[in-house]
Design a protein around this motif. Structure first.
Motif, short mmCIF file in Angstrom:
data_model
loop_
_atom_site.label_atom_id
_atom_site.label_comp_id
_atom_site.label_asym_id
_atom_site.label_seq_id
_atom_site.Cartn_x
_atom_site.Cartn_y
_atom_site.Cartn_z
N ALA A 68 34.76 27.36 24.06
CA ALA A 68 33.66 26.44 24.35
C ALA A 68 32.59 27.11 25.20
N VAL A 69 33.02 27.94 26.16
CA VAL A 69 32.09 28.73 26.99
C VAL A 69 32.34 30.20 26.64
N PRO A 70 31.46 30.81 25.84
CA PRO A 70 31.73 32.16 25.32
C PRO A 70 31.55 33.29 26.32
N LEU A 71 30.80 33.04 27.39
CA LEU A 71 30.52 34.07 28.40
C LEU A 71 30.36 33.38 29.74
N ASP A 72 31.04 33.90 30.77
CA ASP A 72 30.97 33.25 32.08
C ASP A 72 30.59 34.29 33.14
N GLN A 112 53.69 27.53 23.09
CA GLN A 112 53.91 28.39 24.26
C GLN A 112 52.57 28.90 24.75
N ALA A 113 52.23 28.53 25.97
CA ALA A 113 50.93 28.94 26.53
C ALA A 113 50.94 30.42 26.89
N GLU A 114 49.76 31.02 26.86
CA GLU A 114 49.56 32.39 27.32
C GLU A 114 48.98 32.37 28.73
N SER A 115 48.94 33.52 29.36
CA SER A 115 48.32 33.64 30.67
C SER A 115 46.87 33.17 30.60
N PRO A 116 46.41 32.37 31.56
CA PRO A 116 45.01 31.92 31.55
C PRO A 116 44.03 33.06 31.79
N PHE A 117 44.51 34.24 32.17
CA PHE A 117 43.64 35.39 32.36
C PHE A 117 43.54 36.21 31.07
N LYS A 118 44.35 35.84 30.08
CA LYS A 118 44.27 36.41 28.74
C LYS A 118 43.56 35.43 27.81
N PHE A 119 43.97 34.16 27.89
CA PHE A 119 43.33 33.07 27.16
C PHE A 119 42.47 32.31 28.16
N THR A 120 41.17 32.63 28.19
CA THR A 120 40.30 32.22 29.29
C THR A 120 39.40 31.03 28.96
N ALA A 121 39.74 30.28 27.92
CA ALA A 121 38.86 29.19 27.48
C ALA A 121 38.63 28.13 28.54
N PHE A 122 39.59 27.96 29.46
CA PHE A 122 39.46 26.93 30.50
C PHE A 122 39.31 27.54 31.89
N GLN A 123 38.83 28.77 31.97
CA GLN A 123 38.79 29.51 33.23
C GLN A 123 40.20 29.59 33.82
#
Length: 517
Positions: A388-392, A447-458
């Motif tokens: 949803a947010v492609p670049l932060d 199974q969720a991945e690390s949020p630092f790998k899958f960063t869609a929600f910060q």
């Protein structure tokens, strides 16, 4: 430093021209040329200096003007650079912009050294006209207060139950709307649906943009989306401040859009204040709970600044993700059918059963939604490829060293790239660019991945508070539509394109054939 060099360059060129031409008039007429030339000279001097003195710094991959040249395909153009360097920088006229797809770096930026990477004056200045002092555009005490208040409200059972009722009601309205047509522009309908849901959950008001009965709401949506694009354009337009002061071009359009947004939002606030005085209307919405919080003297201006951030989070992210989701499952028919079968199984309904839309959404209980593991995986896979947010972007307040050894200077822009990260082979494997929901499942369980790998929600202290709300809304809408309809692209050969803005909005909409099951 860069601004001083730019001003000095222009002054030198103007004075030199005055002596050379012996005419102040000719010098004045040539001033625009000298401004452009001064910008080029100052940028070149800064560029060469950064390249020469860049020991230990991220490799230089070009100038920020590259972003202007490739603006329409900005996020795709970052992919080959990210694949080659993982961390790199582009040079502006006064500072470096560092970009990374390294999960360890992302963890360092978002969590380990969180205090060093805020929005900073650079981002806040660009965002302020639209978001004011809202949570998306502030740091420090202002951010902490809004975060604390929102965190408490989002954790309440009352708000969770209220929002689920709203999502189910609007899902039924959307399904009824699609029943009226065989060909739909689904992105527009999703934007209106999530807008209606956000305004009900957030502010306790019904505007019914989906039905088309509130033209003011439709004007607001268009003004808000166009403002999003224009604000993002500021990152590559070095003259935007001048255009704003002269009230010309896109900045003039933005000013007009902001008037529409302000009028709409202030009316919402006044309506809610009137309801609170007379004890009428819903008291479960976020705005009502804000007004009843410890900060009882919240000004209308303060509330106006908070509201656009909540609308962006509640409307754009869900609607955009669902748009890409339906685009992808329309290209992958087997996945579409697997999701539809799971929905029927989760609510324990035979294919032969004939339910009305209202009867179906009533069966979408929390336990039924939780059983939709494949749907959850398909939505997450959509977010991996189309975040949803492609670049932060952040800003470094002090010198630092990233885990990969690259040095960060005070004043650097520092951004991580969710869109590019989702396509990195070294992170996701050789099938990184394939749409494969199964990568998220183990024995049929998500199974969720690390949020630092899958960063869609910060991640870290700024992790998205509305993550569970977003998934619930998306699953309710997706399940409802796929239970009743089979979707096909009107143009099966259509290539996916986006509007370059803060949120990943599909360009030219999503035109689908909706076939009743």
């Amino acid at each position: 430093m860069g601004s001083l060099l730019f001003v000095s360059s222009v002054a030198f060129l103007v004075i030199s021209s005055s002596f050379a031409t012996k005419s102040y008039l000719l010098t004045f007429l040539g001033l625009p040329f000298y401004v452009v030339l001064g910008f080029i000279v100052s940028s070149l001097v800064f560029y060469v200096g950064e390249v020469v003195s860049g020991v230990g710094r991220p490799p230089v991959a070009g100038h920020m003007l590259n972003q202007l040249i490739h603006f329409k395909r900005l996020f795709d153009c970052q992919i080959p650079l990210a694949s080659k360097y993982h961390t790199f920088r582009l040079l502006a006229d006064s500072h470096s912009e560092v970009y990374t797809v390294d999960p360890d770096n992302v963890k360092h930026i978002l969590k380990t050294n969180f205090r060093n990477y805020g929005k900073g004056d650079y981002h806040c200045d660009i965002l302020k006209d639209l978001f004011g002092d809202g949570i998306f555009a502030v740091d420090g005490d202002k951010w902490r207060y809004q975060r604390k208040l929102a965190s408490y409200e989002f954790s309440t059972k009352m708000l969770r139950d209220f929002s689920s009722d709203v999502f189910r009601s609007n899902a039924a309205k959307l399904a009824d709307k699609i029943c009226e047509e065989t060909q739909v522009e689904l992105q527009d309908l999703l934007m209106k649906t999530t807008m209606d849901s956000m305004l009900k959950v957030g502010f306790g008001v019904d505007i019914n943009t989906l039905s088309g009965s509130d033209e003011t709401g439709n004007r607001f949506i268009k003004a808000f989306d166009d403002s999003n694009v224009i604000i993002y354009w500021r990152y590559v337009d070095v003259l935007w401040r001048i255009k704003r002061s002269l009230n010309i071009g896109l900045e003039r359009n933005l000013k007009n859009n902001i008037k529409i947004i302000d009028n709409f939002v202030y009316r919402l606030i006044q309506r809610k204040r009137d309801q609170m005085k007379t004890e009428q209307g819903s008291k479960e919405d976020i705005l009502s709970r804000f007004l009843k919080s410890e900060e009882e003297n919240m000004s209308d201006k303060y509330l106006r600044d908070i509201i656009p951030s909540f609308i962006t989070a509640g409307k754009d992210t869900s609607a955009n993700t669902l748009t890409w989701f339906f685009y992808m499952i329309s290209k992958h028919r087997l996945i579409q059918e697997k999701v539809a079968m799971e929905v029927k199984s989760a609510i324990d309904v035979d294919a032969a059963d004939r339910l009305s839309v209202e009867e179906f959404v009533f069966k979408l209980t929390n336990s039924a939604i939780d059983r939709m593991q494949y749907l959850h995986s398909a939505l997450t896979e959509t977010l991996r490829l189309y975040p949803a947010v492609p670049l932060d972007g952040k800003f470094a307040s002090e010198d630092d060293i990233l885990p990969d050894g690259n040095k960060i200077k005070k004043g650097d822009g520092v951004a991580y790239m969710p869109y590019a990260m989702g396509r990195m082979v070294y992170i996701w494997g050789e099938d990184a660019e394939e749409f494969r929901p199964e990568r998220w499942l183990q024995n049929g369980v998500f199974q969720a991945e690390s949020p630092f790998k899958f960063t869609a929600f910060q991640a870290g202290p700024r992790v998205c508070l509305g993550k569970e709300f977003a998934y619930r809304q998306m699953k309710i809408l997706a399940a409802t539509l796929l239970f009743f309809f089979r979707f096909e692209l009107v143009d099966g050969d259509e290539d996916a394109t986006y509007r370059t803005m803060f949120t990943l909005h599909k360009d030219k909409g999503l035109n689908l054939h909706a076939v009743r099951r």
